[in-house]
Scaffold this active site. Structure first.
Site, PDB file in Angstrom:
ATOM      1  N   ASP A  35       3.999   3.749   3.198  1.00 45.12           N
ATOM      2  CA  ASP A  35       2.718   3.754   2.521  1.00 45.12           C
ATOM      3  C   ASP A  35       1.792   2.794   3.275  1.00 45.12           C
ATOM      4  O   ASP A  35       2.254   1.946   4.049  1.00 45.12           O
ATOM      5  CB  ASP A  35       2.912   3.314   1.071  1.00 45.12           C
ATOM      6  CG  ASP A  35       1.630   3.396   0.265  1.00 45.12           C
ATOM      7  OD1 ASP A  35       0.923   4.402   0.393  1.00 45.12           O
ATOM      8  OD2 ASP A  35       1.334   2.446  -0.479  1.00 45.12           O
ATOM      9  N   ASP A  37      -1.850   1.383   1.863  1.00 41.98           N
ATOM     10  CA  ASP A  37      -2.484   0.397   0.992  1.00 41.98           C
ATOM     11  C   ASP A  37      -1.434  -0.430   0.259  1.00 41.98           C
ATOM     12  O   ASP A  37      -0.593   0.113  -0.460  1.00 41.98           O
ATOM     13  CB  ASP A  37      -3.379   1.102  -0.034  1.00 41.98           C
ATOM     14  CG  ASP A  37      -4.577   1.781   0.600  1.00 41.98           C
ATOM     15  OD1 ASP A  37      -5.385   1.068   1.220  1.00 41.98           O
ATOM     16  OD2 ASP A  37      -4.706   3.010   0.482  1.00 41.98           O
ATOM     17  N   ASP A 236       4.892   0.117  -2.090  1.00 39.31           N
ATOM     18  CA  ASP A 236       4.655  -1.004  -2.997  1.00 39.31           C
ATOM     19  C   ASP A 236       4.494  -0.552  -4.441  1.00 39.31           C
ATOM     20  O   ASP A 236       4.335  -1.381  -5.325  1.00 39.31           O
ATOM     21  CB  ASP A 236       3.393  -1.770  -2.580  1.00 39.31           C
ATOM     22  CG  ASP A 236       2.120  -0.952  -2.810  1.00 39.31           C
ATOM     23  OD1 ASP A 236       2.074   0.217  -2.367  1.00 39.31           O
ATOM     24  OD2 ASP A 236       1.181  -1.474  -3.435  1.00 39.31           O
TER      25      ASP A 236
END
Length: 358
Positions: A35, A37, A236
């Site tokens: 990922d 961001d 995250d």
């Protein structure tokens, strides 16, 4: 090589422990599906240690692919941004939810159809790649409506155009439904919040078809574009990255540099429990310690012992000095997840977390 996947270590009642690896994760897996961001950057700036860790992983032979629910930018723009940060990347290494939703739409509408776009250039490029025609108004009689993150400057009138078309029965799609997105100044509203605006305006009677993580269209797009054989999802967010890995039957690494904190991790239901946990992307470059369940519900990892007693989560240091804080997190995860079984852990974890500085 010894790798014990957290997906394989399940006991009675849905109990589960974090996984362990005797070798660095960048050697145990051929491809990292990262990922962006909250993992590689936040607000456009590189997260500490990310650039260096990714460089070492790549030099060791690991293929790095970037899988993002953010549909705002094109793969070329994302690749340029990463390269400027010090992470050499080509557009083919970037997979976006815009690409996934464009493929989904193309499979369900006639070739050359008009699609009303509520979002950024990333969506428009992905639709054109599939032979579809982006339009800006519901008056163009589109065959579909698609929403993707359009940034904080997206005009309010764009939501009205979507509402007009959806209310007339035009099929509705969304690149993703993440309610939030991390940025340099904090957590802001994501595409899921924009989807809710259209849902409310149309009376809440229609649901969009969603392509992004954690749903199958995004996993399909990623597999088609990367050809990964032993992938490791790195993210995250529990409800997108980790659940997406769970749905795809692959292992995952949660890094604590974005949306998810340790308190949320402890309360994770089975589909949100990562295989591995690390403070940041340096976790790719090392093995993962064994997390062992002992007698009386005690879970041990490194220099820490965790258990549930008297309605709360208890953490004890097994050594006077040198006990790794992340090993304490892993031990707490094992104790909390084992106690919760197939549900979410709901007991007090405040004192245990304070011992680790959280």
């Amino acid at each position: 090589m010894t790798v014990r996947s957290g997906h394989e270590r399940q006991g009675d009642g849905g109990r589960k422990l974090p996984g362990g690896s005797a070798v660095p994760l960048n050697e145990a897996y051929d491809t990292a599906l990262l990922d962006l961001d909250g993992v590689v950057y936040a607000g456009g700036e590189a997260i500490p240690y990310a650039v260096e860790a990714l460089g070492v992983a790549r030099a060791g032979g690991m293929h790095l692919a970037y899988v993002t629910n953010n549909a705002l930018r094109t793969p070329d723009e994302v690749a340029t941004h990463l390269t400027d940060l010090g992470v050499p990347t080509v557009a083919g290494d970037v997979i976006t939810s815009a690409q996934a939703v464009a493929r989904l739409i193309a499979d369900e509408v006639p070739p050359g159809s008009r699609v009303l776009v509520i979002g950024g250039e990333g969506l428009r490029v992905a639709l054109r790649e599939r032979g579809l025609v982006p339009v800006e108004s519901a008056d163009y009689e589109p065959a579909a409506v698609v929403q993707g993150y359009g940034g904080p400057e997206l005009p309010w009138g764009r939501f009205a155009e979507a509402a007009y078309a959806v209310a007339r029965g035009v099929p509705w799609y969304a690149s993703n439904t993440d309610l939030t997105i991390p940025g340099a100044r904090g957590i802001g509203p994501g595409n899921g919040a924009a989807v809710e605006v259209v849902r409310i305006a149309t009376g809440g009677r229609v649901e969009p078809k969603v392509a992004g993580k954690p749903l199958p269209p995004m996993h399909r797009e990623t597999v088609l574009r990367t050809g990964a054989e032993r992938p490791l999802v790195v993210g995250d967010r529990l409800d997108t990255d980790i659940e997406g890995a769970f749905n795809g039957g692959v292992d995952s690494l949660l890094v604590l540099t974005g949306v998810t904190d340790v308190a949320q991790l402890l309360t994770a239901v089975p589909e949100h429990r990562p295989t591995y946990v690390a403070a940041d992307l340096r976790g790719l470059l090392v093995g993962q310690p064994e997390v062992v369940a002992g007698d009386g519900g005690v879970v041990v990892c490194g220099g820490w012992r965790a258990s549930v007693s008297g309605g709360e989560l208890v953490l004890e240091s097994a050594r006077e000095v040198g006990a790794d804080v992340m090993d304490g997190v892993r031990a707490l995860c094992g104790a909390a997840w084992s106690a919760a079984g197939d549900g979410a852990f709901g007991l007090d974890a405040g004192k245990a977390l304070s011992r680790l500085g959280w």
